[in-house]
Scaffold this motif. Structure first.
Motif, PDB file in Angstrom:
ATOM      1  N   HIS A 205       0.811  -1.219   0.000  1.00 34.25           N
ATOM      2  CA  HIS A 205       0.000   0.000   0.000  1.00 34.25           C
ATOM      3  C   HIS A 205       0.850   1.277   0.000  1.00 34.25           C
ATOM      4  CE1 HIS A 205      -3.911  -2.000   0.580  1.00 34.25           C
ATOM      5  NE2 HIS A 205      -3.189  -2.911   1.210  1.00 34.25           N
ATOM      6  N   GLY A 206       2.165   1.145   0.025  1.00 31.80           N
ATOM      7  CA  GLY A 206       3.035   2.314  -0.032  1.00 31.80           C
ATOM      8  C   GLY A 206       3.645   2.533  -1.400  1.00 31.80           C
ATOM      9  N   PHE A 207       3.835   1.442  -2.153  1.00 35.33           N
ATOM     10  CA  PHE A 207       4.460   1.506  -3.466  1.00 35.33           C
ATOM     11  C   PHE A 207       3.570   2.288  -4.431  1.00 35.33           C
ATOM     12  CE2 PHE A 207       5.698  -0.788  -7.541  1.00 35.33           C
ATOM     13  CZ  PHE A 207       6.954  -0.201  -7.625  1.00 35.33           C
ATOM     14  N   GLY A 208       4.142   3.310  -5.045  1.00 35.92           N
ATOM     15  CA  GLY A 208       3.382   4.162  -5.956  1.00 35.92           C
ATOM     16  C   GLY A 208       2.710   5.339  -5.286  1.00 35.92           C
ATOM     17  N   VAL A 209       2.683   5.332  -3.950  1.00 34.20           N
ATOM     18  CA  VAL A 209       1.969   6.374  -3.196  1.00 34.20           C
ATOM     19  C   VAL A 209       2.923   7.274  -2.428  1.00 34.20           C
ATOM     20  CG1 VAL A 209       0.308   6.764  -1.324  1.00 34.20           C
ATOM     21  CG2 VAL A 209      -0.099   4.940  -2.997  1.00 34.20           C
ATOM     22  N   LEU A 210       3.882   6.680  -1.731  1.00 32.75           N
ATOM     23  CA  LEU A 210       4.804   7.428  -0.878  1.00 32.75           C
ATOM     24  C   LEU A 210       6.216   7.424  -1.468  1.00 32.75           C
ATOM     25  CD1 LEU A 210       3.726   6.022   2.619  1.00 32.75           C
ATOM     26  CD2 LEU A 210       3.005   8.177   1.575  1.00 32.75           C
ATOM     27  N   GLY A 211       7.045   8.336  -0.977  1.00 34.95           N
ATOM     28  CA  GLY A 211       8.460   8.333  -1.335  1.00 34.95           C
ATOM     29  C   GLY A 211       8.767   8.991  -2.668  1.00 34.95           C
ATOM     30  N   ILE A 212      10.055   9.053  -2.980  1.00 36.63           N
ATOM     31  CA  ILE A 212      10.527   9.667  -4.222  1.00 36.63           C
ATOM     32  C   ILE A 212      10.059   8.833  -5.407  1.00 36.63           C
ATOM     33  CG2 ILE A 212      12.571  10.325  -5.555  1.00 36.63           C
ATOM     34  CD1 ILE A 212      14.016  10.671  -2.821  1.00 36.63           C
ATOM     35  N   ASP A 213       9.387   9.468  -6.353  1.00 38.16           N
ATOM     36  CA  ASP A 213       8.832   8.799  -7.542  1.00 38.16           C
ATOM     37  C   ASP A 213       7.916   7.637  -7.186  1.00 38.16           C
ATOM     38  OD1 ASP A 213      10.179  10.526  -9.267  1.00 38.16           O
ATOM     39  OD2 ASP A 213      11.929   9.219  -9.439  1.00 38.16           O
ATOM     40  N   GLY A 214       7.342   7.664  -5.980  1.00 42.63           N
ATOM     41  CA  GLY A 214       6.448   6.586  -5.568  1.00 42.63           C
ATOM     42  C   GLY A 214       7.186   5.315  -5.173  1.00 42.63           C
ATOM     43  N   ALA A 215       8.459   5.452  -4.799  1.00 44.25           N
ATOM     44  CA  ALA A 215       9.270   4.265  -4.477  1.00 44.25           C
ATOM     45  C   ALA A 215       8.801   3.545  -3.223  1.00 44.25           C
ATOM     46  CB  ALA A 215      10.741   4.658  -4.323  1.00 44.25           C
ATOM     47  N   GLY A 216       8.008   4.226  -2.368  1.00 45.10           N
ATOM     48  CA  GLY A 216       7.419   3.520  -1.244  1.00 45.10           C
ATOM     49  C   GLY A 216       7.821   4.034   0.117  1.00 45.10           C
TER      50      GLY A 216
END
Length: 388
Positions: A205-216
């Protein structure tokens, strides 16, 4: 048969029966057709609205024209296409690892990774709220496993100090799917170094949503390189289907040889793989989707808090409205569906007893005027049920 029927009867009596499927008659979007009615959908993991994106669909259809509809075999026999390798290259670049390996689902990835890695020589330290697929992987591995209190670093440290074994694995969700909160990965990294433990993060649920370029989630905390095994899915923000492991080369080669859910499954069809490749390009090149998603989620959450609903303080698009009572939760969901809003009622054993809830998930595709209508209906129905 009497035994099974008695169990089903008790489920219904205690408001835990999972009931009939909601049959969608349209694409997975912010609004869907269920039983001939247009419904605002707030129960989907299609966070970035990519399930029905025209470029993603085009990539999938082109793959069908070129490769057909099925892979025809496992990756280790005849089912590995150049597309699978292209997808793994994209995932490992996003996650900043040496290699990646694609599984058919996130569930199969968790089973395959943990079953392959751990055995009776291992002790697994598992967050109490981890996804069911992680628990099943722990059980399948034959390792001893201990559940530490949810996101409680003191309890994790205590259990590692007193119960660690020859080999040790700390496994946690990055974002917890029913609460929307985030594991403190920076603190988990510190603890793992002290005890020489391997860290695995399920970032479905974090991949694509959070972090740089959606890295998680690991990227969100700045600890990407400190996580030994990254696991995630392609069925949520990415809008397609599949799971993955991303790690150092030796881990990935080991999983290829020992992950039973990978070895003994027919590979993902080329059409799904092509869809994931295109979706990952969109996620990287269109950061405004993530920005809109998180802004919508924050604004919606604040509106519900101001109305007096019990809403955890999180930064993700998963928004649980805690009701408590199972029957009241079901009634809340039913009344909203009558108002053309679908929010699933989540009850035990998926969540702890006494914490039944509506699990709202916002997407980047939701228009604010539709969310305003949802807020109004939540307010009216919440007051009628005595929740606010």
């Amino acid at each position: 048969m009497e035994y099974i029927n008695e169990i089903l009867s008790n489920l219904k009596k205690n408001n835990k029966y999972r009931g009939e499927f909601k049959k969608l008659q349209s694409p997975q979007k912010e609004k869907v057709v269920i039983d001939g009615r247009e419904i605002i959908l707030l129960g989907s993991n299609n966070y970035l609205g990519l399930c029905d994106h025209k470029e993603v669909k085009k990539a999938s259809m082109e793959a069908i024209e070129k490769y057909g509809v099925g892979a025809g075999g496992s990756r280790l026999t005849t089912g590995s296409y150049t597309l699978h390798s292209m997808l793994e290259e994209k995932i490992k670049d996003i996650k900043g690892t040496q290699k990646a390996l694609v599984f058919n689902t996130g569930y199969m990835a968790n089973l395959g990774i943990i079953q392959a890695l751990c055995n009776k020589d291992w002790v697994i330290f598992c967050d109490k709220y981890n996804h069911a697929s992680i628990l099943d992987g722990c059980l399948l591995s034959g390792a001893k496993f201990l559940r530490y209190r949810h996101c409680d670093m003191d309890d994790l440290s205590y259990k590692l100090e007193n119960f660690k074994g020859k080999c040790n694995l700390i496994v946690t969700d990055g974002v917890f799917s029913m609460d929307g909160d985030i594991a403190p990965l920076d603190k988990i990294v510190e603890i793992s170094k002290k005890h020489n433990a391997v860290i695995m993060v399920d970032d479905a649920h974090g991949f694509g949503v959070l972090g740089i370029d959606g890295a998680g989630t690991a990227s969100y905390f700045g600890v990407n390189s400190e996580i030994h095994i990254h696991m995630g899915t392609l069925s949520k923000a990415v809008g397609s289907i599949g799971g993955y492991a991303a790690s150092e080369e030796y881990f990935i080669e080991y999983f290829k040889n020992f992950s039973r859910s990978f070895i003994f499954s027919t590979a993902l069809p080329p059409s799904s793989v092509a869809a994931s490749i295109k979706a990952l390009d969109i996620i990287k090149n269109e950061p405004l989707r993530r920005q809109r998603l998180l802004e919508n989620s924050h604004r919606f959450k604040m509106e519900l808090k101001n109305l007096g609903f019990k809403i955890p303080d999180t930064v993700t698009p998963i928004i649980p409205v805690i009701v408590g009572d199972e029957e009241k939760t079901l009634e809340f969901s039913r009344q909203l569906l009558y108002d053309r809003i679908y929010i699933p009622a989540i009850r035990p054993p998926t969540v702890p007893k006494g914490s039944s809830r509506l699990r709202i998930s916002i997407t980047a595709a939701h228009a604010w005027e539709d969310l305003e209508y949802v807020i109004e209906r939540l307010k009216t129905t919440g007051r009628k049920l005595g929740l606010i």
